[in-house]
Design a protein around this motif. Structure first.
Motif, PDB file in Angstrom:
ATOM      1  N   UNK A 193      23.743  -8.878  -6.417  1.00  7.99           N
ATOM      2  CA  UNK A 193      22.635  -9.786  -6.361  1.00  7.99           C
ATOM      3  C   UNK A 193      21.329  -9.660  -6.091  1.00  7.99           C
ATOM      4  N   UNK A 194      21.017  -8.840  -5.325  1.00  6.78           N
ATOM      5  CA  UNK A 194      19.708  -8.096  -5.236  1.00  6.78           C
ATOM      6  C   UNK A 194      19.121  -7.311  -6.439  1.00  6.78           C
ATOM      7  N   UNK A 195      20.269  -6.547  -6.857  1.00  5.40           N
ATOM      8  CA  UNK A 195      20.113  -5.791  -8.308  1.00  5.40           C
ATOM      9  C   UNK A 195      19.664  -6.816  -9.391  1.00  5.40           C
ATOM     10  N   UNK A 196      20.475  -7.796  -9.515  1.00  2.00           N
ATOM     11  CA  UNK A 196      20.101  -9.040 -10.452  1.00  2.00           C
ATOM     12  C   UNK A 196      18.614  -9.302 -10.237  1.00  2.00           C
ATOM     13  N   UNK A 197      18.101  -9.596  -9.061  1.00  2.00           N
ATOM     14  CA  UNK A 197      16.809 -10.156  -8.668  1.00  2.00           C
ATOM     15  C   UNK A 197      15.841  -8.827  -9.119  1.00  2.00           C
ATOM     16  N   UNK A 198      16.039  -7.743  -8.723  1.00  2.00           N
ATOM     17  CA  UNK A 198      15.276  -6.586  -8.972  1.00  2.00           C
ATOM     18  C   UNK A 198      15.087  -6.555 -10.537  1.00  2.00           C
ATOM     19  N   UNK A 199      16.290  -6.670 -11.207  1.00  2.00           N
ATOM     20  CA  UNK A 199      16.264  -6.511 -12.656  1.00  2.00           C
ATOM     21  C   UNK A 199      15.057  -7.558 -13.321  1.00  2.00           C
ATOM     22  N   UNK A 200      15.130  -8.827 -12.874  1.00  2.00           N
ATOM     23  CA  UNK A 200      14.264  -9.762 -12.922  1.00  2.00           C
ATOM     24  C   UNK A 200      12.708  -9.482 -13.010  1.00  2.00           C
ATOM     25  N   UNK A 201      12.354  -8.709 -11.955  1.00  2.00           N
ATOM     26  CA  UNK A 201      11.166  -8.218 -11.495  1.00  2.00           C
ATOM     27  C   UNK A 201      10.673  -7.028 -12.520  1.00  2.00           C
ATOM     28  N   UNK A 228      13.972  -3.676  -0.408  1.00  2.00           N
ATOM     29  CA  UNK A 228      12.939  -4.404   0.604  1.00  2.00           C
ATOM     30  C   UNK A 228      11.598  -4.398   0.167  1.00  2.00           C
ATOM     31  N   UNK A 229      10.598  -4.731   1.226  1.00  2.00           N
ATOM     32  CA  UNK A 229       9.108  -4.814   0.774  1.00  2.00           C
ATOM     33  C   UNK A 229       8.779  -3.609  -0.032  1.00  2.00           C
ATOM     34  N   UNK A 230       8.742  -2.544   0.423  1.00  2.00           N
ATOM     35  CA  UNK A 230       8.243  -1.440  -0.311  1.00  2.00           C
ATOM     36  C   UNK A 230       8.672  -1.129  -1.762  1.00  2.00           C
ATOM     37  N   UNK A 231       9.766  -1.332  -1.828  1.00  2.00           N
ATOM     38  CA  UNK A 231      10.754  -1.008  -2.928  1.00  2.00           C
ATOM     39  C   UNK A 231      10.321  -2.281  -4.009  1.00  2.00           C
ATOM     40  N   UNK A 232      10.347  -3.313  -3.763  1.00  3.51           N
ATOM     41  CA  UNK A 232       9.995  -4.408  -4.418  1.00  3.51           C
ATOM     42  C   UNK A 232       8.515  -4.381  -5.060  1.00  3.51           C
ATOM     43  N   UNK A 233       7.571  -3.990  -4.200  1.00  2.64           N
ATOM     44  CA  UNK A 233       6.446  -3.857  -4.710  1.00  2.64           C
ATOM     45  C   UNK A 233       6.357  -2.529  -5.559  1.00  2.64           C
ATOM     46  N   UNK A 234       7.209  -1.568  -5.252  1.00  5.35           N
ATOM     47  CA  UNK A 234       7.163  -0.188  -6.212  1.00  5.35           C
ATOM     48  C   UNK A 234       7.594  -0.637  -7.471  1.00  5.35           C
ATOM     49  N   UNK A 235       8.506  -1.526  -7.570  1.00  5.06           N
ATOM     50  CA  UNK A 235       8.932  -1.920  -9.060  1.00  5.06           C
ATOM     51  C   UNK A 235       8.048  -2.687  -9.820  1.00  5.06           C
ATOM     52  N   UNK A 272       0.968  -1.103   0.118  1.00  9.59           N
ATOM     53  CA  UNK A 272       0.108   0.011   0.072  1.00  9.59           C
ATOM     54  C   UNK A 272       0.958   1.257   0.136  1.00  9.59           C
ATOM     55  N   UNK A 273       2.057   1.339   0.823  1.00  6.84           N
ATOM     56  CA  UNK A 273       2.885   2.362   0.734  1.00  6.84           C
ATOM     57  C   UNK A 273       3.607   2.710  -0.783  1.00  6.84           C
ATOM     58  N   UNK A 274       3.831   1.593  -1.396  1.00  9.17           N
ATOM     59  CA  UNK A 274       4.467   1.856  -2.812  1.00  9.17           C
ATOM     60  C   UNK A 274       3.054   2.359  -3.632  1.00  9.17           C
ATOM     61  N   UNK A 275       2.046   1.700  -3.568  1.00 10.39           N
ATOM     62  CA  UNK A 275       0.723   1.963  -4.523  1.00 10.39           C
ATOM     63  C   UNK A 275       0.185   3.344  -3.979  1.00 10.39           C
ATOM     64  N   UNK A 276       0.327   3.955  -2.828  1.00 11.00           N
ATOM     65  CA  UNK A 276      -0.316   5.101  -2.551  1.00 11.00           C
ATOM     66  C   UNK A 276       0.791   6.322  -3.177  1.00 11.00           C
ATOM     67  N   UNK A 277       2.207   5.985  -3.027  1.00  5.04           N
ATOM     68  CA  UNK A 277       3.278   7.000  -3.342  1.00  5.04           C
ATOM     69  C   UNK A 277       3.225   7.237  -4.846  1.00  5.04           C
TER      70      UNK A 277
END
Length: 336
Positions: free
Chosen positions: A195-203, A170-177, A146-151
């Motif tokens: 490693x986390x950047x690679x995961x976020x790129x996959x999203x 983290x949670x907000x950032x992943x949902x935001x992507x 909801x924080x990501x969505x509302x923003x």
């Protein structure tokens, strides 16, 4: 009922115990909790750095829960026994502008939270849990999603083709992507972990910045946007890093100030803020009606929460320790 009770500040003082199962009063739902998810707010409450004077003791912590209605109080009309529901952090903020007394009605502090077998949720604040999600998945929605969505939607009104910069994984950032990509936006993601950047790129993140390797990440964000900057920056760090967020935002752009991982105070350089005519807004989650619109959007776009680890009820302290170390996505505790 079984519950985790915070008897004093510090994780060692979060202890399993027994407490009476609550009885729903008029307008209330008794919910058998299926799962909860942790947010930085939950850790800050346990650590005593989040409005410590407001924390009742003992406290059943954790704001974000999903479960099934097992009893209803007199006059309840929005839900019935057997319905699956989510908690909503700001239990009295249903729609419209933020309420000045909303923090006094937050689930998980000062109101009892979901780290227990049962919890009370008022029918006006409860939100129907998505039918296509498990309780573990649905428990991640009340704050992070909801924080990501509302923003992105209620505040920034992001449109297809605009650029969103997201800090961390983290949670907000992943949902935001996930949400920004579904809205058709271009996403720049920052992290200190390749490693986390690679995961976020996959999203779906379109451009990546490792801010440890590139400390001037704001300059790199400008390079990635032809010198213009992002339409909106989701700042989860706080502290003096807000100045880099201003530099990374386009002229007339917006910053959603979400977190304070880097500090609760900042020495803000006013000249760039003024000359770039940047808008900074503190974001404290969102309204119940926004939550309901978000759930419909997540369903329509088949967006599933990213869960790092699911812990058992008996492993609640281990879950908090994992949150302290950092996670990609959400940390969940299965109750039922």
């Amino acid at each position: 009922m079984k519950a985790w009770l915070l008897n004093d500040f510090g994780l060692d003082n979060l202890q399993p115990g027994e407490t009476p199962t609550p009885t729903p009063k008029p307008g209330e739902l008794l919910v058998k909790v299926g799962a909860v998810s942790l947010n930085f707010r939950d850790k800050a409450i346990v650590d005593g750095i989040y409005e410590p004077a407001s924390v009742p003791k003992p406290l059943i912590p954790v704001s974000d829960a999903a479960g099934t209605v097992v009893a209803i109080g007199e006059g309840v009309t929005r839900f019935k026994v057997g319905d699956r529901v989510n908690s909503h952090l700001y239990s009295t903020w249903i729609d419209g502008a933020p309420l000045p007394d909303a923090p006094a009605h937050c689930v998980g502090m000062p109101l009892p939270g979901g780290l227990a077998e049962f919890m009370i949720i008022h029918e006006t604040s409860a939100v129907a849990a998505p039918g296509n999600m498990t309780d573990e998945e649905a428990s991640t929605l009340p704050i992070a999603a909801l924080t990501a969505w509302y923003s992105l939607v209620d505040y920034a009104d992001i449109k297809a083709g605009q650029t969103v910069l997201v800090q961390g994984t983290g949670g907000v950032s992943v949902f935001a992507v996930q949400i920004a990509k579904a809205l058709g936006a271009r996403v720049i993601a920052t992290s200190s972990n390749d490693e986390n950047l690679a995961k976020i790129a996959a999203l779906g993140a379109d451009a990546l910045i490792n801010y440890r390797k590139t400390p001037a990440w704001d300059t790199e964000a400008l390079n990635l946007t032809d010198g213009l900057g992002a339409d909106v920056v989701l700042d989860v760090a706080g502290g003096d890093g807000i100045n880099q967020s201003v530099q990374a935002t386009k002229a007339g752009g917006k910053i959603a100030q979400i977190g304070f991982l880097g500090g609760q105070t900042a020495a803000l350089d006013l000249m760039p803020l003024i000359f770039r005519q940047t808008t900074i807004r503190g974001i404290a989650v969102g309204t119940r009606t926004s939550f309901e619109r978000m759930n419909a959007f997540l369903n329509d776009h088949v967006i599933r929460p990213v869960i790092d680890t699911v812990y058992s009820f008996d492993q609640a302290r281990e879950a908090y320790e994992h949150l302290t170390r950092g996670a990609f996505g959400k940390i969940v505790i299965k109750i039922d």
